[in-house]
Design a protein around this motif. Structure first.
Motif, mmCIF file in Angstrom:
data_model
loop_
_atom_site.group_PDB
_atom_site.id
_atom_site.type_symbol
_atom_site.label_atom_id
_atom_site.label_comp_id
_atom_site.label_asym_id
_atom_site.label_seq_id
_atom_site.Cartn_x
_atom_site.Cartn_y
_atom_site.Cartn_z
ATOM 1 N N ASN A 122 -1.217 -42.167 -11.845
ATOM 2 C CA ASN A 122 -2.268 -42.271 -12.961
ATOM 3 C C ASN A 122 -1.413 -41.019 -13.611
ATOM 4 O O ASN A 122 -1.189 -40.376 -13.753
ATOM 5 N N LEU A 123 -1.751 -42.199 -15.301
ATOM 6 C CA LEU A 123 -2.018 -41.532 -16.572
ATOM 7 C C LEU A 123 -3.280 -40.484 -17.187
ATOM 8 O O LEU A 123 -4.262 -40.488 -16.429
ATOM 9 N N ILE A 124 -3.293 -39.052 -17.509
ATOM 10 C CA ILE A 124 -4.211 -38.370 -17.535
ATOM 11 C C ILE A 124 -4.025 -38.079 -19.346
ATOM 12 O O ILE A 124 -3.000 -37.486 -19.368
ATOM 13 N N ASP A 125 -4.591 -37.919 -19.535
ATOM 14 C CA ASP A 125 -4.917 -38.084 -21.317
ATOM 15 C C ASP A 125 -5.639 -36.316 -21.236
ATOM 16 O O ASP A 125 -6.667 -35.705 -21.266
ATOM 17 N N LEU A 126 -5.128 -35.707 -21.684
ATOM 18 C CA LEU A 126 -5.118 -33.968 -21.587
ATOM 19 C C LEU A 126 -6.062 -33.923 -22.606
ATOM 20 O O LEU A 126 -6.495 -32.848 -23.040
ATOM 21 N N LYS A 127 -6.526 -35.396 -23.508
ATOM 22 C CA LYS A 127 -7.397 -34.457 -24.781
ATOM 23 C C LYS A 127 -7.348 -33.389 -25.463
ATOM 24 O O LYS A 127 -8.148 -32.649 -25.377
ATOM 25 N N ILE A 128 -6.006 -33.275 -26.357
ATOM 26 C CA ILE A 128 -6.133 -31.885 -26.897
ATOM 27 C C ILE A 128 -6.911 -32.241 -28.420
ATOM 28 O O ILE A 128 -6.550 -33.393 -28.832
ATOM 29 N N ASP A 129 -7.556 -30.960 -28.196
ATOM 30 C CA ASP A 129 -7.835 -30.760 -29.512
ATOM 31 C C ASP A 129 -7.273 -30.901 -31.154
ATOM 32 O O ASP A 129 -6.809 -29.061 -31.170
ATOM 33 N N PHE A 130 -6.127 -31.798 -31.588
ATOM 34 C CA PHE A 130 -5.178 -31.397 -32.131
ATOM 35 C C PHE A 130 -5.661 -30.105 -33.871
ATOM 36 O O PHE A 130 -4.875 -29.251 -33.730
ATOM 37 N N PRO A 131 -7.104 -30.802 -34.693
ATOM 38 C CA PRO A 131 -7.277 -29.738 -35.495
ATOM 39 C C PRO A 131 -7.450 -28.739 -35.128
ATOM 40 O O PRO A 131 -6.845 -27.755 -35.925
ATOM 41 N N ALA A 132 -7.898 -28.201 -33.986
ATOM 42 C CA ALA A 132 -8.344 -27.093 -33.621
ATOM 43 C C ALA A 132 -7.316 -26.265 -33.244
ATOM 44 O O ALA A 132 -6.938 -25.258 -34.416
ATOM 45 N N LEU A 133 -5.969 -26.778 -32.756
ATOM 46 C CA LEU A 133 -4.693 -25.893 -32.505
ATOM 47 C C LEU A 133 -3.891 -25.725 -34.072
ATOM 48 O O LEU A 133 -3.107 -25.226 -34.305
ATOM 49 N N ILE A 134 -4.053 -27.077 -35.017
ATOM 50 C CA ILE A 134 -3.551 -26.637 -36.164
ATOM 51 C C ILE A 134 -3.659 -25.734 -37.089
ATOM 52 O O ILE A 134 -3.203 -25.434 -37.732
ATOM 53 N N GLU A 135 -5.231 -26.130 -37.093
ATOM 54 C CA GLU A 135 -5.796 -24.982 -37.989
ATOM 55 C C GLU A 135 -4.823 -23.556 -37.121
ATOM 56 O O GLU A 135 -4.965 -22.770 -38.596
ATOM 57 N N GLY A 136 -4.845 -23.431 -36.368
ATOM 58 C CA GLY A 136 -4.667 -21.910 -35.896
ATOM 59 C C GLY A 136 -2.974 -21.117 -36.305
ATOM 60 O O GLY A 136 -2.467 -20.589 -36.441
ATOM 61 N N ILE A 137 -2.176 -22.636 -36.798
ATOM 62 C CA ILE A 137 -0.717 -22.066 -36.290
ATOM 63 C C ILE A 137 -0.622 -22.765 -38.003
ATOM 64 O O ILE A 137 1.003 -22.608 -38.685
ATOM 65 N N ARG A 138 -1.190 -23.737 -38.821
ATOM 66 C CA ARG A 138 -1.175 -24.078 -40.180
ATOM 67 C C ARG A 138 -0.400 -23.198 -40.901
ATOM 68 O O ARG A 138 0.194 -24.171 -42.140
ATOM 69 N N GLU A 139 -1.015 -22.317 -41.174
ATOM 70 C CA GLU A 139 -0.496 -21.105 -42.903
ATOM 71 C C GLU A 139 1.207 -20.762 -41.938
ATOM 72 O O GLU A 139 1.700 -20.375 -43.314
ATOM 73 N N ILE A 140 1.830 -20.648 -41.060
ATOM 74 C CA ILE A 140 3.141 -20.962 -40.676
ATOM 75 C C ILE A 140 4.081 -21.535 -40.718
ATOM 76 O O ILE A 140 4.978 -22.082 -41.170
ATOM 77 N N TYR A 141 3.419 -23.105 -40.423
ATOM 78 C CA TYR A 141 3.956 -24.285 -40.428
ATOM 79 C C TYR A 141 3.685 -25.123 -41.085
ATOM 80 O O TYR A 141 4.443 -25.931 -41.275
ATOM 81 N N ARG A 142 3.267 -25.069 -42.354
ATOM 82 C CA ARG A 142 3.200 -26.324 -42.897
ATOM 83 C C ARG A 142 3.723 -26.540 -43.713
ATOM 84 O O ARG A 142 4.813 -25.908 -44.379
ATOM 85 N N LEU A 143 4.451 -27.752 -43.952
ATOM 86 C CA LEU A 143 5.708 -28.444 -45.003
ATOM 87 C C LEU A 143 5.644 -29.197 -45.616
ATOM 88 O O LEU A 143 3.785 -30.832 -45.610
ATOM 89 N N GLU A 144 5.822 -28.976 -47.544
ATOM 90 C CA GLU A 144 4.757 -29.491 -48.134
ATOM 91 C C GLU A 144 5.921 -30.812 -48.745
ATOM 92 O O GLU A 144 7.425 -30.371 -48.401
#
Ligand code: CO
Length: 208
Positions: free
Chosen positions: A186-208
């Protein structure tokens, strides 16, 4: 698997395809328009196309030991760049799998020579998630969880690239973290909450 047998299989495959559609290969040669980039493990048991039921032309595929997305891996970075900017894929999937030998090796302390720097990146994932992993007393369960959080971190590494950020912000691209359960198929979707994770790291990794 004998080399002669591979060529025999290939001849059978060509005959089968042409039997169903005489134009099959001429149309295949016209170009590719895959909607999916699949990043998975090189493990021989985790066959990207077969487990997804993907036909030739449907999935752009990149595989390495333990489905890693390293920013120093020119091959991985080139695959992502080409898939997003030129093929304009709609989905990037990072697919790990239980019983992954690369993840297992990273949980042990053996000196494996040239494999050390590669496995080091998985050890770094372990360190990032140590607070959760150290409380799992069952080794098998800890192993499974490390496979899952490694997928999560590699998805974030995908999201750290500039071209993915542009497409993601434009709503043109979705990232998915999956695990292939080798015990059941079986394939399992981990259903990762990307918006929440991105919120936590955006200030470091965001590129314009
Ligand atoms: Co593996």
């Amino acid at each position: 698997m004998q080399i002669e047998k591979i060529f025999e299989n290939n001849r059978d495959w060509v005959a089968d395809k042409l039997n169903k559609d005489v134009n099959y290969f001429s149309e295949l040669a016209d170009g590719q328009n895959p909607e999916v980039l699949y990043i998975g493990c090189s493990d021989s048991r985790v066959t990207a196309e077969e487990l997804m039921g993907a036909k030739p032309g449907e999935a752009f595929v990149y595989r390495n030991i333990a489905n890693m997305v390293s920013n120093l891996d020119l091959s991985a970075m080139s695959v992502i760049n080409y898939a997003v900017k030129f093929l304009k894929v709609k989905h990037i999937i990072v697919c790990g799998h239980y019983n992954c030998g690369g993840v297992k090796a990273a949980m042990q302390g053996n000196d494996l020579g040239i494999l050390n720097p590669w496995l080091r990146s998985i050890r770094d994932v372990y360190r990032l998630h140590k607070a959760e992993l150290k409380d799992i007393t069952d080794e098998e369960e800890k192993y499974r969880r490390l496979v899952e959080v490694n997928v999560q971190e590699q998805c974030l590494n995908v999201l750290k690239t500039a071209e993915v950020q542009v497409a993601y912000r434009a709503g043109e691209l979705t990232v998915h973290g999956w695990v292939f359960d080798i015990h059941t198929g079986n394939l399992i979707d981990l259903k990762i909450d990307f918006p929440a994770l991105i919120e936590g790291i955006r200030e470091i990794y965001r590129l314009e």
